[in-house]
Write an enzyme that holds these catalytic residues in place. Structure first.
Site, PDB file in Angstrom:
ATOM      1  N   SER A 212      13.341 -33.159  28.690  1.00 34.67           N
ATOM      2  CA  SER A 212      12.428 -33.349  29.819  1.00 34.67           C
ATOM      3  C   SER A 212      12.811 -34.601  30.612  1.00 34.67           C
ATOM      4  O   SER A 212      13.930 -34.699  31.113  1.00 34.67           O
ATOM      5  CB  SER A 212      10.990 -33.402  29.305  1.00 34.67           C
ATOM      6  OG  SER A 212      10.058 -33.328  30.359  1.00 34.67           O
ATOM      7  N   ASP A 347       8.468 -22.210  32.703  1.00 35.86           N
ATOM      8  CA  ASP A 347       8.058 -23.607  32.515  1.00 35.86           C
ATOM      9  C   ASP A 347       6.983 -23.949  33.542  1.00 35.86           C
ATOM     10  O   ASP A 347       7.241 -23.937  34.748  1.00 35.86           O
ATOM     11  CB  ASP A 347       9.270 -24.526  32.691  1.00 35.86           C
ATOM     12  CG  ASP A 347       8.983 -25.977  32.300  1.00 35.86           C
ATOM     13  OD1 ASP A 347       7.818 -26.399  32.407  1.00 35.86           O
ATOM     14  OD2 ASP A 347       9.932 -26.670  31.905  1.00 35.86           O
ATOM     15  N   HIS A 378       7.523 -25.267  28.423  1.00 36.61           N
ATOM     16  CA  HIS A 378       8.116 -26.601  28.539  1.00 36.61           C
ATOM     17  C   HIS A 378       8.325 -27.172  27.147  1.00 36.61           C
ATOM     18  O   HIS A 378       7.366 -27.574  26.473  1.00 36.61           O
ATOM     19  CB  HIS A 378       7.218 -27.516  29.366  1.00 36.61           C
ATOM     20  CG  HIS A 378       7.878 -28.817  29.722  1.00 36.61           C
ATOM     21  ND1 HIS A 378       8.804 -28.928  30.728  1.00 36.61           N
ATOM     22  CD2 HIS A 378       7.770 -30.065  29.181  1.00 36.61           C
ATOM     23  CE1 HIS A 378       9.229 -30.179  30.818  1.00 36.61           C
ATOM     24  NE2 HIS A 378       8.622 -30.887  29.869  1.00 36.61           N
TER      25      HIS A 378
END
Length: 431
Positions: A212, A347, A378
């Site tokens: 991320s 996501d 995610h």
């Protein structure tokens, strides 16, 4: 027969039919909502891959079958990006292990103290080489998060040393030693950790991994200068958004409930900032502190916090400048080591428009593979049959599988084909 009895005999046969119809309609509505929300009709598929047809990429795809085989999430809930994301956020992972590491403290030039946890391999690497994974977690995360612990344990057992950065200010029991905390794209702490690993283990090869926000940091770090790419075999980025400037508009949209996720992440950032308020705001005037706190308390989005607090840590004059300078989209084209960029189509945090960046990069650069899974949310990527997920996720297996393939490629090829920047030119022998 009385009039009253006649009315009852006339009405009663129709009432059950009407209620049965209402029940069927209610059940049908509930089932429709469940099917839509859980995305049960969505098919399973192998990741959509974009890459150039090069010997290295062919070898990687052959040696890392997870990239070409069907990814199968748990049937009842795994096709929902929201549930995958929620389970990652709340549970982290199933039966998360507790790898034992040593915490390292690195003093920085500005007075900050970077920390990372070092985990030694639990066995020899399959190539016999010394290989270290340098890992950068997601926003506000650290080595104690369940998804990090699960991945580290898996990598250790496969012969990798792991160094995991603890984002500055993320650990609740570690006090800040300067008025600064982690930001979207500051690479200083990650650079200090990598430098320590290179000095301490001069023979080790590096596998760079970012999750991320960490994916943005590692790609920016590698692209900032060529020296950062020395001794790096490859880089893997998972579920990053590539450009904060482009993402800010999508984060204010209610599509895929991104505005709600934005609010939750902003609330978490508030807690981290407030937990370090004495370190972050020391030296400032009372009037300025009151103004900053007032804006912080009323902020409902990450952008508001970034504009009022975060950008000031590095002296950026505007939110636009902060996002431009800290996004890897402006640096990633300088990365010359092999890149695996992984995202998911469902996501809820990363809008599809942002994926034009890795698509374009993979189409232009020979050693880049962009893998887009249909499901996974995610940082979820849970696998399983019907209800219960497996302890290891597709993401864990892909990263280690890709790293193994890169190590094998490095081991078997002649020195002149080294993927690193310090290459030896091939000399053609004459008959």
């Amino acid at each position: 027969m009385s009039v009253h009895e006649s009315d009852v005999s006339t009405i009663s046969p129709e009432m059950p039919l009407m209620f049965d119809g209402m029940k069927l309609a209610a059940v049908a509505t509930v089932l429709y909502i469940i099917v839509r929300c859980l995305n049960l009709k969505s098919p399973t598929a192998a990741p959509d891959l974009i890459y150039q047809d090069t010997p290295l990429n062919r070898f990687l795809l052959k040696s890392c079958p997870q990239l070409t085989k069907e990814y199968i999430p748990p049937l009842l809930w795994g096709k929902s990006g929201h549930l995958q994301t929620a389970l990652y956020g709340k549970l982290g992972r199933v039966s998360s292990p507790h790898p034992k590491g040593i915490r390292k403290y690195l003093p920085m030039q500005d007075g900050a103290t970077a920390t990372f946890d070092l985990f030694e391999p639990l066995g020899d690497h399959r190539t016999g080489d010394d290989v270290t994974m340098v890992i950068c977690p997601g926003i506000g995360n650290h080595s104690e998060k369940h998804y990090i612990r699960t991945f580290v344990d898996y990598a250790q057992k496969d012969g990798y040393r792991c160094a995991v950065l603890n984002h500055l200010g993320a650990l609740p029991n570690i006090e800040l030693t300067s008025p600064r905390m982690f930001t979207y794209g500051c690479t200083w702490e990650f650079s200090a950790m990598v430098g320590y690993i290179k000095r301490t283990y001069p023979q080790t090869h590096l596998i760079v991994v970012g999750f991320s926000l960490g994916g943005n940091i590692v790609c920016k770090f590698l692209g900032e200068n060529r020296t950062n790419q020395e001794r790096v075999l490859c880089c893997v980025s998972v579920c990053q958004g590539y450009s904060a400037l482009r993402a800010q508009e999508t984060f204010l949209q209610w599509d895929q409930f991104r505005r709600f996720y934005n609010f939750l992440m902003a609330d978490n950032m508030k807690k981290i900032i407030l937990s370090h308020r004495h370190s972050l705001f020391r030296g400032s005037s009372v009037k300025m502190i009151d103004a900053d706190f007032s804006r912080l308390y009323t902020a409902t989005s990450l952008m508001q916090i970034d504009d009022n607090i975060m950008r000031k840590f590095h002296g950026h004059s505007s939110l636009k400048e902060y996002y431009e300078k800290e996004s890897c989209v402006n640096y990633i084209h300088n990365v010359n080591v092999p890149l695996l960029l992984v995202n998911t189509a469902d996501d809820p945090l990363v809008h599809d428009s942002l994926l034009a960046i890795p698509r374009t990069l993979a189409a232009k650069k020979p050693d880049v593979i962009f893998a887009l899974t249909l499901h996974g949310g995610h940082l979820g990527f849970f696998e399983g049959d019907v209800l219960f997920p497996q302890p290891l996720t597709w993401m864990d297996k892909v990263i280690v599988g890709y790293a193994n393939a890169m190590c094998q490629w490095e081991k078997q090829k002649p020195p002149c084909q080294s993927v690193g920047l310090s290459t030896i030119p091939c000399v053609q022998e004459k008959d």
